[in-house]
Design a protein around this motif. Sequence first.
Motif, short mmCIF file in Angstrom:
data_model
loop_
_atom_site.label_atom_id
_atom_site.label_comp_id
_atom_site.label_asym_id
_atom_site.label_seq_id
_atom_site.Cartn_x
_atom_site.Cartn_y
_atom_site.Cartn_z
N LYS A 23 51.36 44.30 39.12
CA LYS A 23 50.55 43.27 38.80
C LYS A 23 49.21 43.20 39.67
O LYS A 23 48.17 43.10 39.23
CB LYS A 23 51.03 41.82 39.02
N GLN A 24 49.37 43.28 41.19
CA GLN A 24 48.43 43.39 41.89
C GLN A 24 47.56 44.88 41.43
O GLN A 24 46.25 44.79 41.53
CB GLN A 24 48.86 43.63 43.28
N PHE A 25 48.15 45.78 41.43
CA PHE A 25 47.57 47.08 41.06
C PHE A 25 46.62 47.19 39.76
O PHE A 25 45.45 47.46 39.86
CB PHE A 25 48.54 48.32 40.99
N HIS A 26 47.30 46.32 39.02
CA HIS A 26 46.61 46.36 37.68
C HIS A 26 45.47 45.45 37.62
O HIS A 26 44.40 45.71 37.10
CB HIS A 26 47.48 45.48 36.41
N LEU A 27 45.63 44.41 38.53
CA LEU A 27 44.40 43.32 38.66
C LEU A 27 43.11 44.13 39.41
O LEU A 27 42.08 43.95 38.98
CB LEU A 27 44.76 42.09 39.18
N GLU A 28 43.53 44.68 40.24
CA GLU A 28 42.71 45.52 41.28
C GLU A 28 41.90 46.33 40.24
O GLU A 28 40.62 46.70 40.50
CB GLU A 28 43.44 46.16 42.15
N ARG A 29 42.70 47.11 39.31
CA ARG A 29 41.95 47.89 38.48
C ARG A 29 41.13 47.44 37.59
O ARG A 29 39.71 47.80 37.38
CB ARG A 29 42.93 48.78 37.82
N ILE A 31 39.60 44.78 38.07
CA ILE A 31 38.20 43.99 38.87
C ILE A 31 37.32 45.34 39.01
O ILE A 31 36.07 45.14 38.95
CB ILE A 31 38.66 43.53 40.11
N LYS A 32 37.88 46.39 39.53
CA LYS A 32 37.32 47.61 39.68
C LYS A 32 36.28 48.04 38.41
O LYS A 32 35.24 48.47 38.40
CB LYS A 32 37.92 48.61 40.30
N VAL A 36 37.39 42.10 34.41
CA VAL A 36 37.63 40.76 35.03
C VAL A 36 36.85 40.41 36.30
O VAL A 36 36.52 41.33 37.02
CB VAL A 36 39.16 41.03 35.59
N ILE A 37 36.49 39.12 36.36
CA ILE A 37 35.71 38.69 37.48
C ILE A 37 36.59 37.68 38.13
O ILE A 37 37.33 36.70 37.60
CB ILE A 37 34.46 37.76 36.78
N PRO A 38 36.59 37.89 39.46
CA PRO A 38 37.41 36.99 40.58
C PRO A 38 37.05 35.77 40.40
O PRO A 38 35.84 35.35 40.20
CB PRO A 38 37.30 37.63 41.77
N ALA A 39 37.70 34.78 40.62
CA ALA A 39 37.37 33.33 40.63
C ALA A 39 36.19 32.96 41.45
O ALA A 39 35.39 32.07 41.27
CB ALA A 39 38.62 32.31 40.71
N SER A 40 36.26 33.36 42.75
CA SER A 40 35.28 33.11 43.66
C SER A 40 34.05 33.68 43.41
O SER A 40 33.00 32.95 43.63
CB SER A 40 35.62 33.80 44.93
N LYS A 41 34.04 34.85 42.71
CA LYS A 41 32.49 35.20 42.16
C LYS A 41 32.18 34.49 40.99
O LYS A 41 30.81 34.17 40.70
CB LYS A 41 32.76 36.87 41.69
N LEU A 42 33.11 34.23 40.26
CA LEU A 42 32.93 33.15 38.92
C LEU A 42 32.07 31.75 39.49
O LEU A 42 31.18 31.28 38.95
CB LEU A 42 33.96 32.71 38.18
N ALA A 43 32.60 31.20 40.60
CA ALA A 43 32.18 29.86 40.94
C ALA A 43 30.75 29.98 41.63
O ALA A 43 29.87 29.62 41.40
CB ALA A 43 33.15 29.44 42.25
#
Length: 90
Positions: A23-29, A31-32, A36-43
């Motif tokens: 899951k971490q590897f897939h999420l990192e890919r 984002i790269k 997908v936009i991380p919640a911190s960047k979205l805020a």
Amino acid sequence: MDFDSSDNSTAKYSGKVKTQTFKQFHLERLIKDGKVIPASKLAETKELELQRVREFEAASEDEQRHRTTSTPPPKDKLDNIPLVRERFEE
């Protein structure tokens, strides 16, 4: 061949082992790749957008206030401008 743990004289440190779940590897890919936009960047993006809206509203209020308080130039001043062309010299 038995491995004797006491004989590790030739063992060398090869660096940190990367342990990640799928899951971490897939999420990192994702984002790269920009899918997908991380919640911190979205805020942060939302806050910037709200700031731009506030600045635009303030600018429109200033423009409206300027239009009501400023006096337009007299009509005859704009109509009676002498059109004179000066000769271009080289």
